[in-house]
Design an enzyme around this catalytic site. Structure first.
Site, PDB file in Angstrom:
ATOM      1  N   GLY A 148       0.823  -1.271   0.151  1.00 31.91           N
ATOM      2  CA  GLY A 148       0.093  -0.076  -0.092  1.00 31.91           C
ATOM      3  C   GLY A 148       0.845   1.236   0.002  1.00 31.91           C
ATOM      4  O   GLY A 148       0.423   2.462   0.673  1.00 31.91           O
TER       5      GLY A 148
ATOM      6  N   GLY B 236      -0.445   4.991  -0.556  1.00 27.65           N
ATOM      7  CA  GLY B 236      -1.231   5.658   0.176  1.00 27.65           C
ATOM      8  C   GLY B 236      -0.882   6.869   0.993  1.00 27.65           C
ATOM      9  O   GLY B 236       0.512   7.230   0.851  1.00 27.65           O
ATOM     10  N   GLN B 237      -1.709   7.378   1.984  1.00 24.30           N
ATOM     11  CA  GLN B 237      -1.207   8.704   2.704  1.00 24.30           C
ATOM     12  C   GLN B 237       0.003   8.163   3.407  1.00 24.30           C
ATOM     13  O   GLN B 237       0.977   8.985   3.659  1.00 24.30           O
ATOM     14  CB  GLN B 237      -2.315   9.138   3.691  1.00 24.30           C
ATOM     15  CG  GLN B 237      -1.895  10.376   4.337  1.00 24.30           C
ATOM     16  CD  GLN B 237      -2.719  10.695   5.429  1.00 24.30           C
ATOM     17  OE1 GLN B 237      -3.252   9.542   6.162  1.00 24.30           O
ATOM     18  NE2 GLN B 237      -2.793  11.736   6.032  1.00 24.30           N
TER      19      GLN B 237
ATOM     20  N   ASP C  13       2.252  -1.770  -4.525  1.00 26.28           N
ATOM     21  CA  ASP C  13       0.924  -1.411  -4.428  1.00 26.28           C
ATOM     22  C   ASP C  13      -0.098  -1.902  -5.626  1.00 26.28           C
ATOM     23  O   ASP C  13       0.712  -2.457  -6.522  1.00 26.28           O
ATOM     24  CB  ASP C  13       0.717   0.368  -4.593  1.00 26.28           C
ATOM     25  CG  ASP C  13      -0.377   0.892  -4.143  1.00 26.28           C
ATOM     26  OD1 ASP C  13      -0.331   1.677  -3.204  1.00 26.28           O
ATOM     27  OD2 ASP C  13      -1.527   0.851  -4.941  1.00 26.28           O
TER      28      ASP C  13
ATOM     29  N   ASN D 163      -0.860  -7.069  -5.356  1.00 22.35           N
ATOM     30  CA  ASN D 163      -2.182  -6.845  -4.806  1.00 22.35           C
ATOM     31  C   ASN D 163      -2.000  -7.848  -3.359  1.00 22.35           C
ATOM     32  O   ASN D 163      -1.620  -9.143  -3.532  1.00 22.35           O
ATOM     33  CB  ASN D 163      -3.412  -7.737  -5.541  1.00 22.35           C
ATOM     34  CG  ASN D 163      -4.772  -7.487  -4.831  1.00 22.35           C
ATOM     35  OD1 ASN D 163      -4.852  -7.665  -3.372  1.00 22.35           O
ATOM     36  ND2 ASN D 163      -5.843  -7.376  -5.670  1.00 22.35           N
TER      37      ASN D 163
ATOM     38  N   TYR E  35     -14.105  -0.599   9.994  1.00 23.45           N
ATOM     39  CA  TYR E  35     -12.673  -0.252  10.055  1.00 23.45           C
ATOM     40  C   TYR E  35     -12.105  -0.637  11.436  1.00 23.45           C
ATOM     41  O   TYR E  35     -11.167  -1.181  11.616  1.00 23.45           O
ATOM     42  CB  TYR E  35     -12.711   1.337   9.952  1.00 23.45           C
ATOM     43  CG  TYR E  35     -11.203   1.893   9.873  1.00 23.45           C
ATOM     44  CD1 TYR E  35     -10.937   2.817  11.135  1.00 23.45           C
ATOM     45  CD2 TYR E  35     -10.299   1.553   8.971  1.00 23.45           C
ATOM     46  CE1 TYR E  35      -9.655   3.306  11.238  1.00 23.45           C
ATOM     47  CE2 TYR E  35      -8.950   2.188   9.089  1.00 23.45           C
ATOM     48  CZ  TYR E  35      -8.677   2.927  10.210  1.00 23.45           C
ATOM     49  OH  TYR E  35      -7.354   3.608  10.216  1.00 23.45           O
TER      50      TYR E  35
ATOM     51  N   LYS F 222      -9.643  -3.320  12.637  1.00 20.55           N
ATOM     52  CA  LYS F 222      -8.531  -2.751  13.284  1.00 20.55           C
ATOM     53  C   LYS F 222      -8.084  -3.701  14.473  1.00 20.55           C
ATOM     54  O   LYS F 222      -6.938  -4.201  14.972  1.00 20.55           O
ATOM     55  CB  LYS F 222      -8.306  -1.148  13.843  1.00 20.55           C
ATOM     56  CG  LYS F 222      -8.049  -0.240  12.472  1.00 20.55           C
ATOM     57  CD  LYS F 222      -6.509  -0.896  11.905  1.00 20.55           C
ATOM     58  CE  LYS F 222      -6.396   0.036  10.878  1.00 20.55           C
ATOM     59  NZ  LYS F 222      -5.225  -0.348  10.072  1.00 20.55           N
TER      60      LYS F 222
HETATM   61  C1  VAH Z   1      -9.420   7.607   9.419  1.00 15.24           C
HETATM   62  N1  VAH Z   1      -7.646   8.550   8.820  1.00 15.24           N
HETATM   63  O1  VAH Z   1     -10.010   8.730   9.616  1.00 15.24           O
HETATM   64  C2  VAH Z   1      -8.101   7.356   9.408  1.00 15.24           C
HETATM   65  C3  VAH Z   1      -7.512   7.236  10.485  1.00 15.24           C
HETATM   66  C4  VAH Z   1      -7.391   7.783  12.878  1.00 15.24           C
HETATM   67  C5  VAH Z   1      -8.208   8.114  11.717  1.00 15.24           C
HETATM   68  O2  VAH Z   1      -7.620   5.745  11.011  1.00 15.24           O
HETATM   69  O3  VAH Z   1     -10.189   6.594   9.052  1.00 15.24           O
END
Ligand code: VAH
Length: 320
Positions: free
Chosen positions: A8, A11-12, A34, A53, A143, A147
């Site tokens: 990745g 990405g940011q 990536d 991938n 998300y 995590k």
């Molecule tokens: C988001 N920038 O907003 C990410 C990050 C803590 C925030 O995980 O999903």
């Protein structure tokens, strides 16, 4: 760390972590990968790049063996707000990448870093000075579920198979290099571009909503510091709270007005992002990271604001 692979990379975080790692370990020792080559042209021009991938375990394993990788940085993530628009895809991508990284890391003797986030906490977690070890019912976002699962899987591979897994719970990361990518904290990046270009910003998170935030240079330094830390001193591994600053939209607007006095903020709240932000901590306790591997932030809100405005102005003037 000698031979590093970054998943990745476009990405940011990856867009800045790859050059940062290459400046320390040598360009040829950091392989950027990536799923899209389009967003990695600069990285590919400065060192090894592979189209990869992370969900394709065979090719992933082949690349790790070809380059004799000893450390995998898995930065593949469908972020919080995007994840809510397609939770099943978010699970498949996020968990597929972390399970392949851990399995391939075990097979090839690699250390594995998969970042966690303040998103790993939920509505039942203490909001102020969130403890390192506390309840993580992050079930309000896919998300957050990913995590928490990633943290548990990374600890499992360490304790069950001896894989050297380590990670940090990142706050919202602020940077000027890449455009925000579907996160709840994106407003804290977008506000700078709007302030410099228009002198005004319409914020999608309401005033009074505090979240942990961090400037990208501190985030990059934390990753290397943790991965180079003496493992004998690590009581925790996945995943360390790290913090730098906590602010709400009015706080960052006031900091911007120190440089752009007429800057105006207005609000058009996004209910999905607001609900996610409300479920996250206001501020984390990062004392374990400080004690176990010497974590210390260098950018507070004024310092970050000063540097961001300067860099965004430079970037805009170059683009004209
Ligand atoms: C988001 N920038 O907003 C990410 C990050 C803590 C925030 O995980 O999903």
């Amino acid at each position: 760390m000698k031979k590093i692979l970054v998943l990745g990379a476009g990405g940011q975080i990856g867009s800045e972590l790859v050059p940062h790692l290459r400046s320390i370990y040598g360009a040829n020792n950091v392989v950027a990968t990536d799923v899209s080559s389009a967003r990695c042209e600069k990285l590919a021009g400065e060192g090894p790049f592979e189209l990869l991938n992370a969900l394709d375990g065979k090719i992933f394993n082949d690349v790790v063996r070809m380059y004799r990788i000893d450390t995998i940085f898995n930065l593949v993530a469908v972020l919080s707000a995007t994840g809510e628009s397609n939770p099943r895809m978010a699970w498949n991508v996020n968990i597929g990448a972390v399970t392949n990284s851990l399995h391939i890391g075990r097979e090839n003797g690699c250390a594995v870093f998969t970042p966690s986030s303040i998103g790993a906490f939920g509505n039942d977690t203490p909001k102020v000075k969130t403890p390192q070890d506390t309840i993580q019912r992050a079930s309000t976002t896919m998300y957050g579920v990913c995590k928490v699962a990633g943290e548990l899987l990374s600890d499992y591979y360490h304790y069950r198979f001896g894989v050297d897994t380590r990670s940090v719970r990142f706050p919202g990361l602020i940077s000027y290099v890449t455009a925000p990518g579907g996160g709840t904290t994106d407003y804290a990046v977008e506000i700078f571009h709007a302030a410099v270009q228009e002198g005004a910003f319409t914020c999608n998170i309401k005033a009074g909503t505090y979240m942990d935030m961090m400037y990208m240079p501190d985030a990059l330094r934390s990753v290397v510091q943790l991965m180079e830390a003496d493992p004998a001193k690590l009581k925790h591994r996945n995943s360390f709270n790290i913090a730098a600053m906590s602010f709400d939209p009015e706080g960052i607007a006031a900091a911007i007005r120190q440089h752009i006095p007429d800057f105006r903020i207005s609000y058009n709240v996004d209910p999905v992002k607001q609900a996610i932000a409300d479920s996250w901590p206001d501020s984390m306790d990062d004392s374990c990271a400080r004690e176990e591997w010497g974590w210390e932030p260098t950018y507070d809100l004024p310092a970050m604001t000063r540097d961001m405005i300067e860099k965004v102005r430079e970037k805009l003037s170059k683009s004209k």
